[in-house]
Design a protein around this motif. Structure first.
Motif, mmCIF file in Angstrom:
data_model
loop_
_atom_site.group_PDB
_atom_site.id
_atom_site.type_symbol
_atom_site.label_atom_id
_atom_site.label_comp_id
_atom_site.label_asym_id
_atom_site.label_seq_id
_atom_site.Cartn_x
_atom_site.Cartn_y
_atom_site.Cartn_z
ATOM 1 N N UNK A 1 4.493 -11.614 0.160
ATOM 2 C CA UNK A 1 5.615 -10.975 -0.530
ATOM 3 C C UNK A 1 5.053 -9.724 -1.195
ATOM 4 N N UNK A 2 5.517 -8.554 -0.762
ATOM 5 C CA UNK A 2 4.868 -7.298 -1.124
ATOM 6 C C UNK A 2 5.841 -6.311 -1.754
ATOM 7 N N UNK A 3 5.277 -5.387 -2.530
ATOM 8 C CA UNK A 3 6.052 -4.267 -3.062
ATOM 9 C C UNK A 3 6.384 -3.280 -1.956
ATOM 10 N N UNK A 4 7.500 -2.567 -2.113
ATOM 11 C CA UNK A 4 7.710 -1.355 -1.331
ATOM 12 C C UNK A 4 6.741 -0.286 -1.832
ATOM 13 N N UNK A 5 6.422 0.671 -0.981
ATOM 14 C CA UNK A 5 5.590 1.763 -1.454
ATOM 15 C C UNK A 5 4.440 2.098 -0.532
ATOM 16 N N UNK A 6 3.529 2.955 -0.994
ATOM 17 C CA UNK A 6 2.465 3.498 -0.138
ATOM 18 C C UNK A 6 1.522 2.463 0.449
ATOM 19 N N UNK A 7 1.377 1.291 -0.198
ATOM 20 C CA UNK A 7 0.367 0.344 0.259
ATOM 21 C C UNK A 7 0.943 -0.824 1.048
ATOM 22 N N UNK A 8 2.257 -0.902 1.163
ATOM 23 C CA UNK A 8 2.879 -2.054 1.814
ATOM 24 C C UNK A 8 2.490 -2.173 3.280
ATOM 25 N N UNK A 9 2.515 -1.069 4.008
ATOM 26 C CA UNK A 9 2.247 -1.137 5.453
ATOM 27 C C UNK A 9 0.828 -1.580 5.768
ATOM 28 N N UNK A 10 -0.221 -0.976 5.182
ATOM 29 C CA UNK A 10 -1.563 -1.458 5.519
ATOM 30 C C UNK A 10 -1.818 -2.897 5.080
ATOM 31 N N UNK A 11 -1.280 -3.304 3.924
ATOM 32 C CA UNK A 11 -1.473 -4.695 3.494
ATOM 33 C C UNK A 11 -0.789 -5.638 4.477
ATOM 34 N N UNK A 12 0.450 -5.314 4.866
ATOM 35 C CA UNK A 12 1.179 -6.147 5.812
ATOM 36 C C UNK A 12 0.474 -6.200 7.164
ATOM 37 N N UNK A 13 0.016 -5.041 7.641
ATOM 38 C CA UNK A 13 -0.661 -4.988 8.943
ATOM 39 C C UNK A 13 -1.942 -5.825 8.926
ATOM 40 N N UNK A 14 -2.720 -5.700 7.865
ATOM 41 C CA UNK A 14 -3.950 -6.476 7.772
ATOM 42 C C UNK A 14 -3.677 -7.967 7.680
#
Length: 372
Positions: free
Chosen positions: A213-226
């Motif tokens: 469960x992640x925040x929207x924003x600059x770091x969401x995509x790399x965290x989700x991808x990893x």
């Protein structure tokens, strides 16, 4: 491999004894540490009488005071003028940027310069306004964390960076190949790696069904991808459909989602970005009868306040201060190159790896252990 502080001190003494004298920045580069870290080492050793300090250099005690500092064939020092002014633009001074700014400030100060801060408030048009103001005030280079919502530029958001007229280093941001800003120096956290480390810890504990469960924003995509890549690689099942952690401005959707994931879908572990959000979620989940860590092992991302939670949170910890230190070091070198003090070197893209700090929120027995 990073040396323990005692090993590093021994290596410093060995190098200075062999060569008589060394520039501080040259010595830091040889040991692979920041100038700030090396200056602390030198201060400790000098206090013990094991070294002597000169302006910007370290001298073996047996050398006379006026010893000439050895100059390496390829000078790796910053050689920046005293009083250099560095501008830094960040979207906020809280969360991860507190330590990043402090790392930059200390590094600039260690070289006799001054850091001047601009804050954009996550308004992308404000970045260029702040830059213009800082440069007009005498900034010789810029450290910039642009307010790019996805962490990368879209629709020409990078144009001002490529024509601002001073060296620029991106901080916790990047540009895709082919984008004009892709040729800029950058230092960032490898957030995908951090998420993968969290998944690896879940897998080691025996968890098989996980979610994030992640925040929207600059770091969401790399965290989700990893997270997804690591789960696939380890054969874990990902429960899909998580909302943004603060959907509609509150946490109710996330609490509903996690409660249902545990009770109806067998999810036993979750990654939450950020730790501030995780601190809000834990008591709400427990009020619904979902216990952390007994029913749901939880790892937070950022480690700003994770140890202070009622259930201390295991957390992915980005090397925030090091991001500021290393980005500043690169910028100081670019300023020295522009002034003709150093031969221009290649541009750098540095990705720093987070570490996992283990606390109570993953303390439940693994599902595999419970089955026995």
């Amino acid at each position: 491999m990073r040396l323990h502080v005692d090993q590093r001190h021994e290596r410093v003494l060995e190098l200075v004894r062999e060569r008589g004298s060394l520039r501080v920045a040259e010595l830091a580069a040889e040991l692979g540490v920041s100038a700030v870290t090396l200056r602390r080492d030198v201060e400790t050793l000098a206090t013990r009488g094991m070294l002597r300090r000169m302006h910007g250099a370290v001298v073996w005690p047996g050398d006379h005071t006026g010893a000439t500092v050895r100059q390496a064939p390829t000078d790796r020092s910053y050689d920046t003028p005293e009083g250099a002014v560095i501008g830094m633009i960040v979207p906020t001074t809280v969360s991860i940027f507190t330590d990043i700014v402090n790392g930059a400030r200390e590094t600039v100060g260690a070289h006799g310069g001054r850091l001047v801060l601009g804050v954009s408030g996550y308004v992308d048009t404000e970045d260029s306004v702040q830059a213009e103001h800082l440069i007009a005030g005498g900034a010789q280079g810029l450290l910039v964390a642009p307010s790019w919502f996805g962490g990368v530029p879209t629709d020409g958001q990078e144009e001002w960076l490529t024509r601002c007229g001073v060296p620029v280093v991106l901080v916790e941001r990047s540009a895709p190949p082919g984008n004009p800003a892709a040729g800029l120096d950058r230092v960032r956290t490898d957030r995908a790696h951090g998420a993968a480390v969290a998944v690896g810890h879940f897998a080691a504990l025996g968890h098989r069904r996980v979610t994030a469960v992640l925040q929207e924003g600059p770091h969401a995509t790399p965290i989700s991808d990893g997270f997804r890549a690591a789960a696939r690689a380890r054969g874990l099942e990902i429960h899909q459909g998580a909302p943004n952690v603060r959907e509609y401005g509150d946490y109710e959707a996330s609490v509903d989602y996690l409660t249902d994931a545990v009770r109806a879908h067998g999810v036993t572990a979750a990654l939450v970005h950020s730790d501030e959000d995780a601190i809000v979620l834990v008591p709400r989940l427990q009020a619904r009868g979902v216990r952390v860590p007994e029913d749901l092992a939880l790892i937070a991302y950022d480690d700003q306040v994770a140890p202070l939670a009622d259930v201390p949170l295991t957390a992915v910890a980005p090397p925030k201060r090091s991001v500021g230190e290393l980005a500043t070091g690169i910028l100081l070198r670019r300023i020295a190159e522009r002034a003709g003090r150093l031969t221009p070197g290649p541009r750098q893209h540095l990705d720093l790896l987070p570490e996992l700090r283990i606390r109570s929120s993953c303390g439940a027995k693994s599902p595999a252990a419970t089955a026995h």
